[in-house]
Design a protein around this motif. Structure first.
Motif, PDB file in Angstrom:
ATOM      1  N   ASP A   1      21.773  -9.104  27.668  1.00  0.00           N
ATOM      2  CA  ASP A   1      22.401  -7.871  27.723  1.00  0.00           C
ATOM      3  C   ASP A   1      22.647  -7.396  29.036  1.00  0.00           C
ATOM      4  O   ASP A   1      21.693  -7.662  29.862  1.00  0.00           O
ATOM      5  N   PRO A   2      23.563  -6.847  29.560  1.00  0.00           N
ATOM      6  CA  PRO A   2      24.147  -6.505  30.760  1.00  0.00           C
ATOM      7  C   PRO A   2      23.323  -5.120  31.051  1.00  0.00           C
ATOM      8  O   PRO A   2      24.276  -4.098  31.025  1.00  0.00           O
ATOM      9  N   ASP A   3      22.300  -4.939  31.009  1.00  0.00           N
ATOM     10  CA  ASP A   3      21.400  -3.724  31.126  1.00  0.00           C
ATOM     11  C   ASP A   3      20.804  -3.780  32.637  1.00  0.00           C
ATOM     12  O   ASP A   3      20.005  -2.881  32.719  1.00  0.00           O
ATOM     13  N   GLY A   4      20.702  -4.840  33.106  1.00  0.00           N
ATOM     14  CA  GLY A   4      20.040  -4.663  34.420  1.00  0.00           C
ATOM     15  C   GLY A   4      18.599  -5.280  34.351  1.00  0.00           C
ATOM     16  O   GLY A   4      17.863  -5.243  35.460  1.00  0.00           O
TER      17      GLY A   4
ATOM     18  N   LYS B   1      27.740  -9.968  33.006  1.00  0.00           N
ATOM     19  CA  LYS B   1      29.007  -9.486  32.982  1.00  0.00           C
ATOM     20  C   LYS B   1      28.911  -8.212  32.588  1.00  0.00           C
ATOM     21  O   LYS B   1      28.467  -8.211  31.292  1.00  0.00           O
ATOM     22  N   GLY B   2      29.259  -7.069  32.726  1.00  0.00           N
ATOM     23  CA  GLY B   2      29.395  -5.781  32.144  1.00  0.00           C
ATOM     24  C   GLY B   2      28.102  -4.980  32.720  1.00  0.00           C
ATOM     25  O   GLY B   2      27.896  -3.871  32.006  1.00  0.00           O
ATOM     26  N   THR B   3      27.407  -5.541  33.526  1.00  0.00           N
ATOM     27  CA  THR B   3      26.254  -4.389  34.013  1.00  0.00           C
ATOM     28  C   THR B   3      26.883  -3.407  34.949  1.00  0.00           C
ATOM     29  O   THR B   3      27.692  -3.615  35.551  1.00  0.00           O
ATOM     30  N   PRO B   4      26.366  -2.126  34.562  1.00  0.00           N
ATOM     31  CA  PRO B   4      27.139  -1.190  35.089  1.00  0.00           C
ATOM     32  C   PRO B   4      26.837  -1.025  36.693  1.00  0.00           C
ATOM     33  O   PRO B   4      25.927  -1.555  37.242  1.00  0.00           O
ATOM     34  N   ALA B   5      27.846  -0.593  37.514  1.00  0.00           N
ATOM     35  CA  ALA B   5      27.816  -0.819  38.794  1.00  0.00           C
ATOM     36  C   ALA B   5      27.057  -0.155  39.674  1.00  0.00           C
ATOM     37  O   ALA B   5      26.459  -0.596  40.498  1.00  0.00           O
ATOM     38  N   GLU B   6      26.514   1.171  38.951  1.00  0.00           N
ATOM     39  CA  GLU B   6      25.479   1.694  39.719  1.00  0.00           C
ATOM     40  C   GLU B   6      24.102   0.736  39.680  1.00  0.00           C
ATOM     41  O   GLU B   6      23.384   1.045  40.772  1.00  0.00           O
ATOM     42  N   ILE B   7      23.899   0.042  38.710  1.00  0.00           N
ATOM     43  CA  ILE B   7      22.826  -0.681  38.550  1.00  0.00           C
ATOM     44  C   ILE B   7      22.777  -1.932  39.588  1.00  0.00           C
ATOM     45  O   ILE B   7      21.976  -2.224  40.483  1.00  0.00           O
ATOM     46  N   THR B   8      23.982  -2.572  39.554  1.00  0.00           N
ATOM     47  CA  THR B   8      24.170  -3.527  40.732  1.00  0.00           C
ATOM     48  C   THR B   8      24.142  -3.055  41.882  1.00  0.00           C
ATOM     49  O   THR B   8      23.479  -3.775  42.867  1.00  0.00           O
TER      50      THR B   8
END
Lengths: 152, 502, 325
Positions: free
Chosen positions: C83-86, C257-264
């Motif tokens: 899951d791209p949730d960080g 892929k798809g992890t929000p930019a704020e998180i990365t």
């Protein structure tokens, strides 16, 4: 009762080794065999497969001339529930999480025996889930999610 | 060399209250986790490794880790004896006769024998390490690929003695094991093979998954046959402690096992796996009651257990003197040292004498704690046999799923467990024994890899195996073993033939 | 019975937890960093050191999960599907770029399956040999290798291993194919080098520094742009006669892929903090490496590095013609 003039167990056994040898031989032909001096990835497997087929033949032929016992009872119920238990763990550990997977695995395995009552199975599985979570997840900090995404 | 001074430094380091405490915690944790069915030494150490990182002092954390190692290994032997669930290749041999002893009501004696054998072996091996670590290392370095290949041949020849039924079937099982050992990625060419396109199986089939499946699950299934008509019964437990007679009969096997294990353990590249198997073969050969083997022979537990523990001990030598791991467990130890800020290398003994000698001294202390801890626990373990079988096996299935999964977090390893459980049961029904298969599985990749590498190194000259002296010696040994193993039976066969002709 | 009730209560509580992680409140629970190699190896060590430090900055535990096998592609594949949730990250080394070519049937698309967080470190390599090999410097070694191309042996720790990659690069740089001898892991390869069974190896400082310092093997060059503090007497390949020969085992931190930019971005900041942690710096130094500079511990730098490295290794691997599947 008529006594069999061959050994049914060893006939199956010989046939099994021949079959497995054949399957592995076929698989080893998919990769390069190499030469005597530069053995490839398929060389040794092919040689071993052929040896296994030969041994299977010896067992099979010997079995035709021996008298032996039949295979005997087979634990069909056990096969279904016991061998499926780790598979169920594999399918659920990511989704249900660690707690749920341990619970379901133990519950499923419990049904392999006729002596186990449903209530006891539930209690045992719950206790196991609690114990494993305490020891492995909290105690040892294994990196598995306790409660998986299916339950969130 | 100032051996006494070094040992004094070692004991001074290892016997501080804190370090003995960490050693005790390690041994205890290792035993308790390792005794859970399906969780072997490697899994136990991998699970407990992060805990040792919490300890600030590198010496203490390594002492604790070493304690975990001995404890886990002993715990693995306990499950092998009680429920036929070996967690490591070496305890697979213990399972053969240990489990039979348990079924005969002699579980306590088997466990005590394992504990005593391990302690004696551990003590002797510790002395050997202290005295001879550097020169032994020099010998170990003389082992190139050709030598390993010849050593594996010796092991394979000996493996036939593991069988107590048909020899042809035993050979077929070894061959099947060798083939299964080759499944996955070929080390030399990188090609993936024999895996039916399933790269999820990883580089190799998981050993623990196979051992658990072939031994443990197959045994559970066997116990589930005829449930309606037959009570699953262990014989009544008779006597927890070995008798004087037992002691007399375990002494020689323990010493032989220790010698064998110490010698093979120093070889980097997992030479130790052979020790337990080889010890079993030798005991069976020299015993005056070979028919007992496979039915609960005391020597069949005492020898391999000692060999396995001595090997576990001396496998520290390449790590301590060269900074090179001899097996996956040692690789974990090196990881732990690095995390603690000590990069292992050839100079550890000179740069960190307190660590080096402290660890060696702690090995003996660890073994001592282990036996003090475990002799009283035997009564408890044996009581576990009274737990009804139908309660035991859901527990076993849950723990072995957790144990197998925890090593690589790969669900395919669990499918391998299921598959080999089924296969193991099938083979059991065909009266084929799993131990030779497991030995083949361990030796297969080593044999093939070293054979091919030796051929590359000799530029394709097969005479390398006989022109290198150690390799030639090993091959001669293999021939000698063949002669010893087969001559008596051949002679007997011929005698039978002559009798028929008369 | 009590434990049963407890576990039911636990399960109930889990149901009641608020759904879906939001970027503002991230991180709310334990973060798992997948290392696609076995515990105890150099990459695992690097990850554990960084993870411990990131935990402090993020206020949540960052734990390490080892998913070994198939040259790191099994672990990478796992994260690609997570899951791209960080909460599931990947710490992979140079193998991320080389497996794109080494594996023809990769279960994920290397350039399109991940978001980038940043570079972690670039571990230098050393060209080493058994201690009784004749040549005294790198120039001599190259001449010797060219003159004895069919007898000089080069060890490596298996297809796709750092030593394999560096060995290929070396042979490609001196334009001479030598006899490659693969081993299963660094341990046996190093043992045979110590025992004089093989001639040359090119491996990370993590594995070779102590042996070089102990005089059990001979070092010809380091592959970093400058000499290393731990090995001051060993010249760089550049100085010693192989211009442009730079190989480093770079490590990067990725998210699915798809992890929000704020998180990365948040993770990237945290990584930068961790890489300045004196403990991390000190431990890295003992391993013969250094944390990546702040400018490199960014998503853009990692993306650029990965793309450049895939392009760089593709021809080398294809020329060698050896694949891992």
């Amino acid at each position: 009762m008529k006594q069999a003039t061959f050994d049914p167990t060893n006939i199956i056994c010989g046939a099994f080794f021949i079959l497995v040898g054949a399957v592995f031989a076929w698989q080893s032909l998919e990769v390069e065999l190499g030469s005597w001096l530069r053995i490839g990835p398929g060389g040794m497997p092919l040689a071993l497969s052929l040896l296994l087929i030969l041994l299977g033949l010896i067992i099979l032929l010997a079995a035709l001339r021996e008298v032996g016992e039949p295979v005997g009872a087979i634990a069909w119920r056990g096969i279904v529930f016991i061998t499926l238990a780790p598979i169920i763990f594999g399918f659920t550990v990511r989704g249900l999480g660690f707690v749920g997977a341990v619970f379901i695995t133990a519950l499923f395995a419990s049904f392999a025996s006729l002596r186990m009552t449903p209530l006891r199975a539930l209690l045992l599985s719950a206790a196991l889930a609690a114990f494993s979570t305490a020891v492995f997840s909290y105690g040892l900090g294994l990196p598995f999610e306790r409660i998986g995404p299916w339950l969130r | 060399m100032d051996l006494l001074g070094n040992l004094a430094l070692g004991f001074a380091t290892a016997s501080t209250l804190a370090n003995v405490g960490f050693c005790l915690i390690g041994v205890l944790l290792g035993t308790l986790i390792g005794v859970l069915p399906g969780i072997g030494a490697t899994a136990t150490i991998a699970m407990l490794l992060p805990i040792t990182f919490q300890i600030g002092d590198p010496v203490s954390s390594l002492i604790m880790l070493a304690g975990i190692y001995y404890g886990a290994q002993y715990g693995g032997s306990t499950t092998a004896i009680l429920i036929n669930m070996p967690g490591e290749s070496s305890s697979a041999v213990t399972a053969i006769d240990g489990y039979q002893m348990a079924r005969n009501g002699r579980a306590g004696v088997a466990l005590a024998t394992a504990a005593i054998g391990s302690f004696v072996a551990g003590t002797i091996a510790t002395v050997l390490i202290a005295l001879f670590a550097p020169p032994l290392t020099t010998i170990a370095l003389k082992f190139g690929s050709a030598e390993y290949c010849s050593l594996m041949v010796v092991g394979l020849v000996m493996s036939v003695a593991l069988a107590h039924g048909s020899v042809v079937k035993a050979i077929a099982m070894v061959v099947l094991g060798l083939l299964l050992g080759l499944v996955g990625q070929d080390v030399i060419s990188g090609a993936s093979r024999l895996n039916f396109g399933l790269i999820q199986l990883g580089d190799q089939l998981n050993f623990v998954a196979i051992a658990v499946g072939l031994f443990g699950i197959a045994e559970i299934l066997r116990n589930l046959e005829d449930e309606r008509t037959r009570e699953v019964l262990m014989a009544r437990v008779t006597g927890l402690m070995p008798t004087r007679e037992d002691f007399r009969r375990m002494a020689a096997p323990i010493l032989r096992g220790t010698a064998l294990g110490s010698a093979l353990g120093i070889l980097p590249g997992n030479g130790a796996v052979l020790a337990a198997f080889a010890s079993y073969s030798i005991e069976k050969r020299v015993s005056d009651r070979p028919e007992e083997f496979g039915r609960g022979a005391l020597a069949g537990v005492a020898g391999p257990e000692s060999a396995n523990n001595a090997g576990a001990q001396t496998s520290f030598i390449p790590m301590l003197t060269l900074g090179i791991p001899a097996n996956p467990v040692m690789a974990l130890m090196i990881g732990a040292m690095i995390i603690q800020g000590i990069v292992p290398g050839p100079n550890v003994a000179a740069e960190n004498p307190a660590l080096f000698w402290g660890l060696i001294a702690s090995m003996w202390i660890g073994n001592l704690l282990l036996i003090i801890l475990n002799l009283p626990l035997i009564g408890l373990w044996v009581k576990l046999l009274k737990v009804p079988y139908y309660v035991l096996f859901p527990i076993i299935m849950a723990f072995c799923s957790i144990g197998v999964y925890s090593v690589n977090s790969n669900v395919w390893d669990l499918y391998v467990v299921a598959f080999f459980g089924l296969l193991g049961y099938f083979l059991l029904k065909l009266r084929c024994e799993p131990a030779p298969l497991l030995l083949g599985f361990v030796l297969g990749p080593l044999l093939e890899e070293n054979l091919r590498r030796a051929m590359i190194l000799s530029r394709g000259d097969p005479t390398t195996f006989v022109t290198r002296p150690i390799s030639a010696g090993l091959l001669l040994l293999a021939v000698a073993v063949l002669v010893v193993v087969f001559l008596p039976s051949v002679r007997r066969k011929r005698e039978e033939v002559f009798v028929e002709e008369e | 019975m009590k434990s049963l009730l407890a576990s039911i209560a636990l399960a109930g509580a889990a149901f009641a937890l608020p759904h879906a992680a939001s970027a503002q409140t991230y991180p709310e629970r334990t973060i798992t960093v997948v290392v696609p190699f076995a515990a105890g190896g150099p990459t695992d060590t690097v990850t554990r050191l960084v993870a411990e430090s990131m935990s402090k900055d993020l206020g949540q535990q960052v734990i390490v999960e080892n998913v070994g096998g198939a040259g790191g592609t099994l672990g990478a594949g796992r994260v690609a599907q997570a899951d791209p949730d960080g909460y599931t990250l990947l710490l992979h080394h140079i193998g991320m770029s080389t497996s794109a070519t080494l594996y023809r049937k990769l279960p994920y698309d290397t350039l399109n399956a991940f978001e980038y967080i940043g570079l972690v470190t670039d571990v230098p390599m050393t060209i080493v040999a058994r201690k009784d090999l004749e040549p005294t410097d790198l120039k001599g070694l190259i001449e010797y290798a060219k003159a004895n191309a069919d007898t000089v042996t080069v060890a490596n720790a298996g297809i796709g291993a750092a030593s394999h990659l560096c060995g290929m690069m070396f042979m490609s740089a001196i334009e001479t194919p030598l006899v490659t001898v693969p081993y299963k892991g660094t341990g046996p390869a190093m043992t045979d080098l110590l025992g004089g069974q093989v001639d040359i190896m090119c491996d990370q400082t993590t594995n070779t520094t102590k042996q070089i310092q102990g005089g059990t093997i001979k070092a010809y060059a380091v592959t970093s742009p400058a000499r290393l503090d731990v090995l001051p007497d060993v010249p760089t390949a550049e100085e010693a006669g192989l211009p442009g020969f730079q190989v480093g085992i770079w490590h990067g931190l990725y998210a699915p892929k798809g992890t929000p930019a704020e998180i990365t971005e948040r993770l990237s900041k945290s990584l930068q903090v961790a890489l300045k942690d004196p403990n991390v710096v000190a431990r890295f130094a003992e391993l013969g490496t250094a944390p990546s500079p702040e400018a490199d511990a960014t998503p853009a730098a990692l993306k650029a590095k990965l793309e450049a490295e895939i392009a760089r290794w593709k021809p080398v691997i294809e020329a060698a013609g050896q694949y891992a599947d």
